[in-house]
Structure formats: structure tokens, C-alpha cells
Design a protein around this motif. Sequence first.
Motif, mmCIF file in Angstrom:
data_model
loop_
_atom_site.group_PDB
_atom_site.id
_atom_site.type_symbol
_atom_site.label_atom_id
_atom_site.label_comp_id
_atom_site.label_asym_id
_atom_site.label_seq_id
_atom_site.Cartn_x
_atom_site.Cartn_y
_atom_site.Cartn_z
ATOM 1 N N SER A 72 0.954 -1.083 -0.205
ATOM 2 C CA SER A 72 0.301 0.239 0.192
ATOM 3 C C SER A 72 0.966 1.527 -0.134
ATOM 4 C CB SER A 72 -0.965 -0.226 1.392
ATOM 5 O OG SER A 72 -1.654 1.235 1.578
ATOM 6 N N GLN A 75 3.150 1.960 -3.064
ATOM 7 C CA GLN A 75 2.299 1.884 -4.904
ATOM 8 C C GLN A 75 2.428 3.471 -5.065
ATOM 9 O OE1 GLN A 75 -0.349 -0.998 -5.998
ATOM 10 N NE2 GLN A 75 -0.094 -2.282 -4.520
ATOM 11 N N PRO A 76 1.676 4.240 -4.619
ATOM 12 C CA PRO A 76 1.607 5.198 -5.240
ATOM 13 C C PRO A 76 3.145 6.303 -5.208
ATOM 14 C CG PRO A 76 -0.183 5.505 -3.074
ATOM 15 C CD PRO A 76 1.603 4.462 -3.273
ATOM 16 N N HIS A 80 3.648 7.536 -9.212
ATOM 17 C CA HIS A 80 4.291 8.883 -9.075
ATOM 18 C C HIS A 80 5.666 8.632 -10.383
ATOM 19 C CE1 HIS A 80 4.639 12.711 -8.797
ATOM 20 N NE2 HIS A 80 6.420 12.205 -7.995
ATOM 21 N N VAL A 234 -12.380 6.867 -2.713
ATOM 22 C CA VAL A 234 -11.962 5.914 -1.454
ATOM 23 C C VAL A 234 -12.451 5.666 -0.626
ATOM 24 C CG1 VAL A 234 -10.154 6.446 0.479
ATOM 25 C CG2 VAL A 234 -9.347 7.471 -1.617
ATOM 26 N N MET A 351 0.417 7.579 -10.943
ATOM 27 C CA MET A 351 0.086 7.136 -9.366
ATOM 28 C C MET A 351 -1.270 7.212 -9.211
ATOM 29 S SD MET A 351 0.002 11.661 -7.741
ATOM 30 C CE MET A 351 -1.257 11.710 -8.240
ATOM 31 N N ILE A 352 -2.395 7.874 -9.635
ATOM 32 C CA ILE A 352 -3.466 7.329 -9.539
ATOM 33 C C ILE A 352 -3.942 5.848 -9.235
ATOM 34 C CG2 ILE A 352 -6.297 7.177 -10.581
ATOM 35 C CD1 ILE A 352 -5.203 9.920 -9.113
ATOM 36 N N VAL A 355 -2.173 4.641 -5.854
ATOM 37 C CA VAL A 355 -3.070 5.083 -4.911
ATOM 38 C C VAL A 355 -4.399 4.370 -4.597
ATOM 39 C CG1 VAL A 355 -4.177 6.842 -4.243
ATOM 40 C CG2 VAL A 355 -2.477 7.722 -4.828
ATOM 41 N N PHE A 356 -5.303 4.726 -5.922
ATOM 42 C CA PHE A 356 -6.012 3.245 -5.823
ATOM 43 C C PHE A 356 -5.417 1.848 -5.226
ATOM 44 C CE2 PHE A 356 -8.058 6.863 -6.856
ATOM 45 C CZ PHE A 356 -9.351 6.656 -5.997
ATOM 46 N N GLY A 358 -2.830 0.457 -4.145
ATOM 47 C CA GLY A 358 -2.042 1.160 -2.576
ATOM 48 C C GLY A 358 -3.127 0.978 -1.948
ATOM 49 N N PHE A 359 -4.406 1.967 -1.816
ATOM 50 C CA PHE A 359 -5.231 1.936 -1.026
ATOM 51 C C PHE A 359 -6.676 0.489 -0.821
ATOM 52 C CE2 PHE A 359 -9.797 3.447 0.668
ATOM 53 C CZ PHE A 359 -9.102 4.137 1.505
#
Length: 416
Positions: A72, A75-76, A80, A234, A351-352, A355-356, A358-359
Motif C-alpha cells: 500500500s 504503490q503510489p 509517481h 476512496v 500515480m492514481i 494510490v487506488f 495501494g489504498f
Amino acid sequence: MNSSLASPVDTLSEAPSSGGFFRVLAAISFCHMLNDMVQALLPSIYPILKSSFHLNFGQIGFLTLTYQITASLLQPLAGHYTDRKPRPFSLSIGMGSTLCGLVLLAVAPTFHWLLLAASLVGVGSAVFHPESSRVARMVSGGRHGFAQSFFQVGGNTGSAIGPLLAAFIVLPRGQSGIAWFAIPTVLGIIVLARVGIWIKHHQGTAAVKRSIRASTLHLELSRKKIFGALSVLVALIFSKYFYLASLTSYYTFYLISRFHVSVRTSQVFLFIFLAAVAAGTLIGGPIGDRYGRKYVIWVSILGVLPFTLLLPHANLYWTGILSIIIGFVISSAFSAILVYAQELVPGRIGMISGVFFGFAFGMGGIGAAVLGKLADATSIIFVYKLCAYLPAIGLLTGFLPNLEPAYKRPSPKPAM
């Protein structure tokens, strides 16, 4: 492969079906299957590890948390970095980390070594997912939902196969049987190295650039509305993956505790559930391309609520049926959510995605740890009754901006 890339990729329907592009998409989906098949071994062998290392539910949850949080948090950052400086061979390097974690998992002598092995698998996941998602969009030809679903279904198929293989390969041999899965992991490294060569030679070509530009939305939304929409997405990811954590990590224990089935039978039930997840994933993206992501999100998150409420009160037969329905419906959301988010923040695909992804991994890990502690304090049956209400968060979908008109484009004219 080169000749296929020389053909026009101007319409939405051409790129995904053209030989070169589709072969790359199929390759990363195949490697996603191998990657997630190996990663699915971890929750699948929890009964073995629990017995061998005398673990409690809290320690099992912490093992999942270690893997999920590693993936998590990184990953972002990985996404990035590759947005700014693409690294064609990062995919094969990431799977190399997964291989190291897998081998260590097979020989780990103590719980602390298990945690290190889980973290290495998490690092591999952190590198693999955002970059491979970026590659999927690169070769999508504008059918972003289809490409993400096709990519995702590989991972979900691997997640479904993992428990089944664990039941028939690892269970008879014990912890050391995990080492057999080094073979598909090495195969994945080889395939991803070839994908890296393709990316290195073609990421600047006109065909790829047209594929990236196709169907890109030009939104007239303020930063406040974009941030609000991302916040809703999110929350929906939290709902989906916190609930899924109760199934992927504790479904076998739930079946054993409530219905007194064998470990092998419980793993077969887990395989059936994960197979339904894989099937549902393939549906969500194309439907979102055709009718809009928001409708898919509505049905996938909120629509599963009646079935989750029924699950804790069903007998063994209906538990299996309901788990299939739940897996199929709720799994269609992620591709729609991810592509929706990518359209909100164009130009930051890696990046997106990081983020997703990873989240999602983080919520899965935190969910496993929290629910494990809760199961120790109460019971695994109580956990399922409580988690049944999580899909009600899907009501927040009503606050998402309506992007459907932007998705609906005229059908491309046939090539002359």
C-alpha cells in the motif's frame, strides 16, 4: 509484432483487438494472474501456518497487514516515479522481489521470517500493479474500462487459482510445498522482460500516443469537486476491501467454525468465491465503457447489500450461493472506480493507479488485522454479521459528478 503496431489506431475499437497491442495486454494480464496466484498463497496457507507456528488470529491479521501495508505505502510512490521516468523493466524486477519472498516463505523458521517474506511479496506487488495498469491504459485504444478489466481479471483468476493449488499442492507437503510456485514466478519474470523490451521500443510511437489520448475526458470540474469525487471513491474502496478482507482472510475459518467442514473443503469454497470475483471483474469495465462508470459503481457496491445481510444467516449451501453472488457483483466496481479516478486526474495514470491499488491493499491489510482482533475478542461469526452492513457506504455514489455524457461517444465509422 512491429507490423501490427504500424496499423492505424485511431478508433476506440481497433487498438485492443490489434495484434501487437492485444498481445501486450494479454501478456500483462497473464503475468497478473501469475503474480496474484502466488500472492494468494499467503491467506490460503493460513491454516497451515497457524498450526505450524501456533499463531492466533491477531498474528494472522498482522501477517496480512505486513504484506498489505508494504504494498500500500509503496504503490503510489512507484506509480509517481514511473509517470515521470518510465522504467520498462520495472515489472520484471518487481516480480523478482515476489520470487524472493516466495522462497523465503517456504523455508521461514520463525514468525518474524514470515513477516519479512510477506513484506518482500508486498514490494513486488507495489512495483507490479501501478506500472502494469499504466501499460494497460497505454494499449487500450481508449477502451480504458475494457483494458483495466481484462488486466484485472488476470489477477482475480490468479487469486482464485491460488487457494485451489494450495489445497492440492501445499497442503499435502506442508510449508515447503510453497517452493513449487517459484516455477510460475520465474515464467512471469521472463514474460515481463519481453514486455519491457516492447515498451522500450514502442512507448514513443504515434500508435501508442493515439491510444493514450483516445477517449480522454476534458472535464470542466473545479479542484474542490475533483477532490470531493476522489474522496467518495476512496470511501467506496474502503467499503469494498474491508468487506472483502472478511472473506479472503477468514472465509475458511468461518466455514470451519460454523459448519465444521474440512480445511480442503473450505479452500474449495474459497476458490469458488474468488472465481466469481474474477468473472465479475471482467464485466464491470466494458459495461462502464458503454453506459458509464457511475452506474457500475452504484450496482456493484450498494447492490450487494441485501446479499451480505443474508450471508451470516444462511446454511452451508446458501452460503456458497450467496458468496458467488457477492463476489460477482462487488468485484465489478474496482475497474470502474479506477478508470473514473484516472479520468478525473489525467496525465497521472501511474500515480492514481498506485494510490487506488495501494489504498485497496492497505484497506485489505488493516481490515484483516482489525477483523482478526475482533474475531479473537468475540467470534468469527460476529465479524461476518458486523461486516454485512459495510456495502451501505455505496450510498455515497450519489455525490459523484455525472460523467456519463462524456463517456458516450458516437460509434466509430468502419475503416475504409
